[in-house]
Motif scaffolding. Structure first.
Motif, PDB file in Angstrom:
ATOM      1  N   LYS A 185      -6.335   5.651   4.497  1.00 18.79           N
ATOM      2  CA  LYS A 185      -5.148   4.799   4.633  1.00 18.79           C
ATOM      3  C   LYS A 185      -3.873   5.638   4.518  1.00 18.79           C
ATOM      4  O   LYS A 185      -3.796   6.555   3.729  1.00 18.79           O
ATOM      5  CB  LYS A 185      -5.155   3.763   3.508  1.00 18.79           C
TER       6      LYS A 185
ATOM      7  N   LYS B   4      -0.358   6.756   3.394  1.00 22.70           N
ATOM      8  CA  LYS B   4       0.362   6.571   2.136  1.00 22.70           C
ATOM      9  C   LYS B   4       1.857   6.609   2.410  1.00 22.70           C
ATOM     10  O   LYS B   4       2.536   7.548   2.031  1.00 22.70           O
ATOM     11  CB  LYS B   4      -0.054   7.652   1.139  1.00 22.70           C
TER      12      LYS B   4
ATOM     13  N   PHE C 149      -1.017  -0.739  -5.210  1.00 22.74           N
ATOM     14  CA  PHE C 149      -2.333  -0.862  -5.837  1.00 22.74           C
ATOM     15  C   PHE C 149      -3.479  -0.786  -4.837  1.00 22.74           C
ATOM     16  O   PHE C 149      -4.635  -0.756  -5.246  1.00 22.74           O
ATOM     17  CB  PHE C 149      -2.396  -2.141  -6.677  1.00 22.74           C
ATOM     18  N   THR C 150      -3.148  -0.734  -3.531  1.00 25.53           N
ATOM     19  CA  THR C 150      -4.199  -0.440  -2.554  1.00 25.53           C
ATOM     20  C   THR C 150      -4.532   1.057  -2.624  1.00 25.53           C
ATOM     21  O   THR C 150      -5.576   1.488  -2.167  1.00 25.53           O
ATOM     22  CB  THR C 150      -3.762  -0.781  -1.111  1.00 25.53           C
ATOM     23  N   LEU C 151      -3.600   1.828  -3.199  1.00 28.94           N
ATOM     24  CA  LEU C 151      -3.795   3.282  -3.281  1.00 28.94           C
ATOM     25  C   LEU C 151      -4.128   3.753  -4.697  1.00 28.94           C
ATOM     26  O   LEU C 151      -4.803   4.757  -4.890  1.00 28.94           O
ATOM     27  CB  LEU C 151      -2.524   4.002  -2.807  1.00 28.94           C
ATOM     28  N   LEU C 152      -3.640   3.018  -5.693  1.00 35.86           N
ATOM     29  CA  LEU C 152      -3.777   3.484  -7.079  1.00 35.86           C
ATOM     30  C   LEU C 152      -4.167   2.322  -7.989  1.00 35.86           C
ATOM     31  O   LEU C 152      -3.536   1.268  -7.953  1.00 35.86           O
ATOM     32  CB  LEU C 152      -2.432   4.079  -7.537  1.00 35.86           C
ATOM     33  N   ALA C 153      -5.200   2.531  -8.803  1.00 36.69           N
ATOM     34  CA  ALA C 153      -5.628   1.501  -9.767  1.00 36.69           C
ATOM     35  C   ALA C 153      -6.420   2.202 -10.864  1.00 36.69           C
ATOM     36  O   ALA C 153      -6.448   3.444 -10.914  1.00 36.69           O
ATOM     37  CB  ALA C 153      -6.468   0.436  -9.078  1.00 36.69           C
TER      38      ALA C 153
ATOM     39  N   ASP D 139      -8.746  -2.150 -14.004  1.00 39.94           N
ATOM     40  CA  ASP D 139      -7.873  -2.211 -12.821  1.00 39.94           C
ATOM     41  C   ASP D 139      -6.704  -3.159 -13.062  1.00 39.94           C
ATOM     42  O   ASP D 139      -5.561  -2.833 -12.727  1.00 39.94           O
ATOM     43  CB  ASP D 139      -8.671  -2.672 -11.595  1.00 39.94           C
TER      44      ASP D 139
ATOM     45  N   ARG E 158      -3.953 -10.016  -7.357  1.00 42.28           N
ATOM     46  CA  ARG E 158      -4.737 -10.320  -6.154  1.00 42.28           C
ATOM     47  C   ARG E 158      -5.754  -9.217  -5.852  1.00 42.28           C
ATOM     48  O   ARG E 158      -6.922  -9.487  -5.590  1.00 42.28           O
ATOM     49  CB  ARG E 158      -3.788 -10.488  -4.951  1.00 42.28           C
ATOM     50  N   ILE E 159      -5.303  -7.963  -5.946  1.00 37.32           N
ATOM     51  CA  ILE E 159      -6.189  -6.849  -5.590  1.00 37.32           C
ATOM     52  C   ILE E 159      -7.208  -6.590  -6.705  1.00 37.32           C
ATOM     53  O   ILE E 159      -8.391  -6.411  -6.436  1.00 37.32           O
ATOM     54  CB  ILE E 159      -5.353  -5.583  -5.286  1.00 37.32           C
ATOM     55  N   SER E 160      -6.747  -6.596  -7.956  1.00 39.08           N
ATOM     56  CA  SER E 160      -7.655  -6.262  -9.061  1.00 39.08           C
ATOM     57  C   SER E 160      -8.738  -7.309  -9.247  1.00 39.08           C
ATOM     58  O   SER E 160      -9.874  -6.977  -9.581  1.00 39.08           O
ATOM     59  CB  SER E 160      -6.879  -6.112 -10.368  1.00 39.08           C
ATOM     60  N   CYS E 161      -8.387  -8.595  -9.076  1.00 41.89           N
ATOM     61  CA  CYS E 161      -9.360  -9.671  -9.308  1.00 41.89           C
ATOM     62  C   CYS E 161      -9.965 -10.186  -8.004  1.00 41.89           C
ATOM     63  O   CYS E 161     -10.841 -11.049  -8.048  1.00 41.89           O
ATOM     64  CB  CYS E 161      -8.700 -10.820 -10.067  1.00 41.89           C
ATOM     65  N   ASP E 162      -9.481  -9.689  -6.859  1.00 42.83           N
ATOM     66  CA  ASP E 162      -9.943 -10.143  -5.545  1.00 42.83           C
ATOM     67  C   ASP E 162      -9.854 -11.672  -5.438  1.00 42.83           C
ATOM     68  O   ASP E 162     -10.837 -12.357  -5.154  1.00 42.83           O
ATOM     69  CB  ASP E 162     -11.387  -9.672  -5.271  1.00 42.83           C
TER      70      ASP E 162
ATOM     71  N   THR F 174      -9.632  -1.906  -3.957  1.00 43.14           N
ATOM     72  CA  THR F 174      -9.453  -2.130  -2.520  1.00 43.14           C
ATOM     73  C   THR F 174     -10.779  -1.913  -1.785  1.00 43.14           C
ATOM     74  O   THR F 174     -11.139  -2.682  -0.892  1.00 43.14           O
ATOM     75  CB  THR F 174      -8.364  -1.191  -1.951  1.00 43.14           C
TER      76      THR F 174
ATOM     77  N   ASN G  72     -13.066  -4.845  -2.708  1.00 42.94           N
ATOM     78  CA  ASN G  72     -12.665  -6.077  -2.015  1.00 42.94           C
ATOM     79  C   ASN G  72     -13.117  -6.055  -0.549  1.00 42.94           C
ATOM     80  O   ASN G  72     -13.538  -7.067  -0.005  1.00 42.94           O
ATOM     81  CB  ASN G  72     -11.147  -6.277  -2.087  1.00 42.94           C
TER      82      ASN G  72
END
Lengths: 216, 80
Positions: free
Chosen positions: A8, A10, A20-24, A99, A176-180, B56, B59
């Motif tokens: 992806k 950056k 958070f799509t890049l770092l968690a 996360d 949203r991202i961490s818990c899907d 990500t 998911n």
């Protein structure tokens, strides 16, 4: 034949709006906690209190540990509430708490900008004048300060509002991202969660933390 | 799929034959599954390779699982 998907991009936009799509996980937690502590340390000299999940107030002098604790309390209040919301929506074992807690800590980084804005000349003068008016019951009156200071204060106030909106957007993306989680239920859970966390953090700071400050 | 052919004798059989579930996925999803296998199912390793965060990747995998489940529940092509 299928090719492997490319990594992806950056871009700066992704780092600002969807980091958070890049770092968690652990790296986000480490970076987030360090930034929280730096924010607290920078807030102390200007007496900038982040006294609630969504709050910024310039007020009374306090030991540095109060400013450091405020950031930690705000982070934990929202992260714990959203963690419970995530468990209710997705069930246990469906996402990593690391996360959520890590990205929630990092989501608070825009408040670092708030503390920096409070170093603008004139901010302290205007807030001191406004506090005096409030104490004497003259709320609503214009404080007697230089117009340049008032302009700086107005710019800082707009900046703080934008920072708060930015933080809410980042906190939502973290959830949203961490818990899907997706859809109306997730949005409702987030809105209720952030309001509940705001109340909890206010209570913890005003009743809990304030009672620990030695009277001078 | 509507036709099968023998490479040796060139015999052709017509009909409606369902594609395997994985073949029905998009090219991107198939590439993702390929990476998943190549990394022995390690989401952490995939996150490193793809330069994206662990949740990500997880998911994305959840989305593919949902797609496969939908395909399994209501296949587009069925045996005659």
């Amino acid at each position: 034949m299928t090719d492997n998907p490319p990594p992806k991009k950056k871009s700066i936009g992704t780092w600002l709006w969807n980091p958070f799509t890049l770092l968690a996980g652990a790296p986000a937690l480490t970076a987030g906690v360090i930034i929280l502590l730096i924010t607290g340390a920078l807030a102390a000299p200007t007496r900038t209190h982040l006294d609630g999940v969504l709050d910024t107030h310039i007020g009374f002098d306090a030991p540095i540990w109060v400013f450091l604790s405020e950031g930690i309390i705000n982070w934990l209040c929202l992260a714990i509430v959203l963690w419970i919301a995530g468990l209710l929506l997705k069930g246990p074992g469906k996402f990593r708490a690391l996360d959520l807690f890590g990205t929630q800590a990092l989501a608070r980084w825009p408040f670092l900008l708030t503390t920096l804005v409070c170093y603008l000349p004139g901010i302290r003068e205007v807030t001191t004048a406004l506090n005096k008016l409030a104490v004497t019951g003259k709320i609503g009156q214009m404080p007697e300060v230089e117009s340049a200071h008032m302009i700086a204060f107005s710019i800082a106030t707009i900046g703080m509002i934008l920072v708060t909106i930015w933080f809410v957007a980042l906190a939502w993306k973290s959830f949203r991202i961490s818990c899907d989680v997706r859809g109306g239920k997730a949005i409702a859970a987030f809105v209720i969660g952030i309001l509940l966390a705001e109340a909890l953090s206010k209570f913890a700071i005003m009743k809990g933390l304030a009672s620990l400050i030695p009277e001078s | 799929m509507t036709r099968l052919q023998c490479d040796h004798c060139k015999t052709e059989i017509g009909g409606h034959y369902p594609l395997p579930a994985l073949a029905r996925l998009s090219t991107e999803d198939q590439a993702f599954i390929l990476q998943f296998v190549e990394t022995s199912g390690s989401l952490k390793e995939m996150a490193k390779r793809l330069g994206i965060s662990y949740p990500t990747v997880r998911n994305r995998l959840n989305e593919i699982i949902e797609t496969l489940q939908t395909e399994t529940d209501s296949p587009k092509e069925t045996d005659d």
